[in-house]
Design an enzyme around this catalytic site. Structure first.
Site, mmCIF file in Angstrom:
data_model
loop_
_atom_site.group_PDB
_atom_site.id
_atom_site.type_symbol
_atom_site.label_atom_id
_atom_site.label_comp_id
_atom_site.label_asym_id
_atom_site.label_seq_id
_atom_site.Cartn_x
_atom_site.Cartn_y
_atom_site.Cartn_z
ATOM 1 C CE LYS A 53 -53.395 -111.145 -22.223
ATOM 2 N NZ LYS A 53 -52.263 -112.059 -21.706
ATOM 3 C CD GLN A 104 -52.172 -114.836 -19.639
ATOM 4 O OE1 GLN A 104 -52.743 -114.368 -20.494
ATOM 5 N NE2 GLN A 104 -51.253 -114.252 -18.635
ATOM 6 C CG ASP A 152 -47.610 -112.923 -25.753
ATOM 7 O OD1 ASP A 152 -47.903 -111.791 -25.825
ATOM 8 O OD2 ASP A 152 -47.617 -113.959 -24.960
#
Ligand code: NAD
Length: 297
Positions: free
Chosen positions: A54, A98, A121
């Site tokens: 990422k 994460q 997200d």
């Protein structure tokens, strides 16, 4: 019939290039780069790989990447304090923690602490609510990537029968919501669904997000249907001691009846990270109060 193979890798690459160009424009207009902060707790191998890729993709898309690595025994209070700092940091447009977090940390509390306007997200309950009532927010990356590939192939989805297998908050439910917003007739199937093959056979669009290797078989599929395989399952390979990735759909046999299908790997997976970059850029434009020509890049 042999199904068209939907090339998620190429699709993702072109989205990343588009985001990269618009991110360069953003930097000129705003006098700073769009920024994504990624928080990793602990030493989980898979999570480390995700976070590294990422970060690399963020830099390649002309955006700033801020990586925060915290030890596996970090306290909940310390993690929340970091999220608070990132919430008010003007260089940070998107925040991603994460998952999974180590078991003793309250994942829901951490997600809730992220500013909904930086929640790229799309996991915050405010963004889930916005999606549900049709307001602008952030949509989880994987289902949004699936939706982009579906509309690219099928155009208008109005009136099509869609069956989503799986009802998780990060894939199944938002996927169903997006399909509903696009005027498809949507069924959400799950572990308690009766006669699943019969339900799936109705579908013009099948999205499988289950986590069971090659569960969806050829005789479940209506001829010509579009099949999106979200599953990522590691199974033993023919060669001893080796493993390989397969989806939730039996790719070879389903390809004989479907109209189009995403492969695993090379289908949905690459789209997820491209959409994360897209969401971060959209967040940057919104946070800076600069208009982006259509949020639908
Ligand atoms: P999850 O475990 O949270 O949810 C799985 C869902 O499948 C549940 O809602 C359950 O009801 C349903 N299910 C389980 N067994 C079933 C059965 N026998 N019949 C019908 N439904 C059944 O999983 P998730 O987080 O939604 O992920 C699903 C899959 O997608 C996993 O393989 C995951 O690795 C993969 N995934 C891929 C990406 C990507 O970027 N490609 C992103 C997220 C998840």
């Amino acid at each position: 019939m042999i199904a068209e193979r939907i090339d998620g890798k190429a699709f993702a690459q072109s989205l990343r290039e588009r985001v990269g160009r618009l991110a360069a424009e953003f930097a000129c207009k705003a006098g700073r780069k769009a920024g994504l902060a990624v928080v990793l707790v602990g030493e989980d191998q898979a999570s480390q790989v995700y976070v590294r890729s990422k970060g690399k993709a963020t830099l390649e898309a002309n955006m700033a990447s801020f990586e925060h690595r915290l030890p596996a025994d970090v306290s909940g209070a310390e993690l929340l304090a970091l999220v608070e700092r990132l919430n008010v940091d003007p260089a940070v447009d998107g925040i991603l923690v994460q998952l999974p977090l180590p078991g003793y940390l309250d994942e829901q509390a951490v997600i809730s602490a992220i500013s909904p306007d930086k929640d790229v997200d799309g996991f915050h309950v405010i963004n889930a609510g916005r999606l549900s009532v049709g307001q602008t927010g952030f949509v989880p990356c994987t289902p949004l990537g699936c939706m982009m590939m579906l509309t690219d192939r099928l155009g208008d989805l109005s009136g099509l029968e869609a069956v989503v297998i799986g009802r998780s908050n990060i894939v199944g439910k938002p996927m169903a919501q997006l399909l509903l917003d696009a005027n498809a007739t949507v069924t959400i199937a799950h572990s308690r669904t009766k006669n699943l093959p019969d339900v799936v056979r109705r579908a013009d669009i099948v999205v499988a997000a289950v986590g069971r290797p090659e569960m969806v078989r050829k005789d479940w599929i209506k001829p010509g249907a579009t099949v999106i395989d979200v599953g990522i399952n590691r199974v033993a390979a023919a060669e001893e001691g080796k493993t390989r990735l397969v989806g939730d759909v039996a790719f070879d046999e389903v390809s004989e009846v479907a109209g189009a299908i995403t492969p695993v790997p090379g289908g949905v997976g690459p789209m997820t990270i491209a959409v994360l970059l897209r969401n971060t850029l959209v967040a940057a434009y919104r946070n800076a109060g600069i208009a982006l020509a259509g949020d639908d890049l």
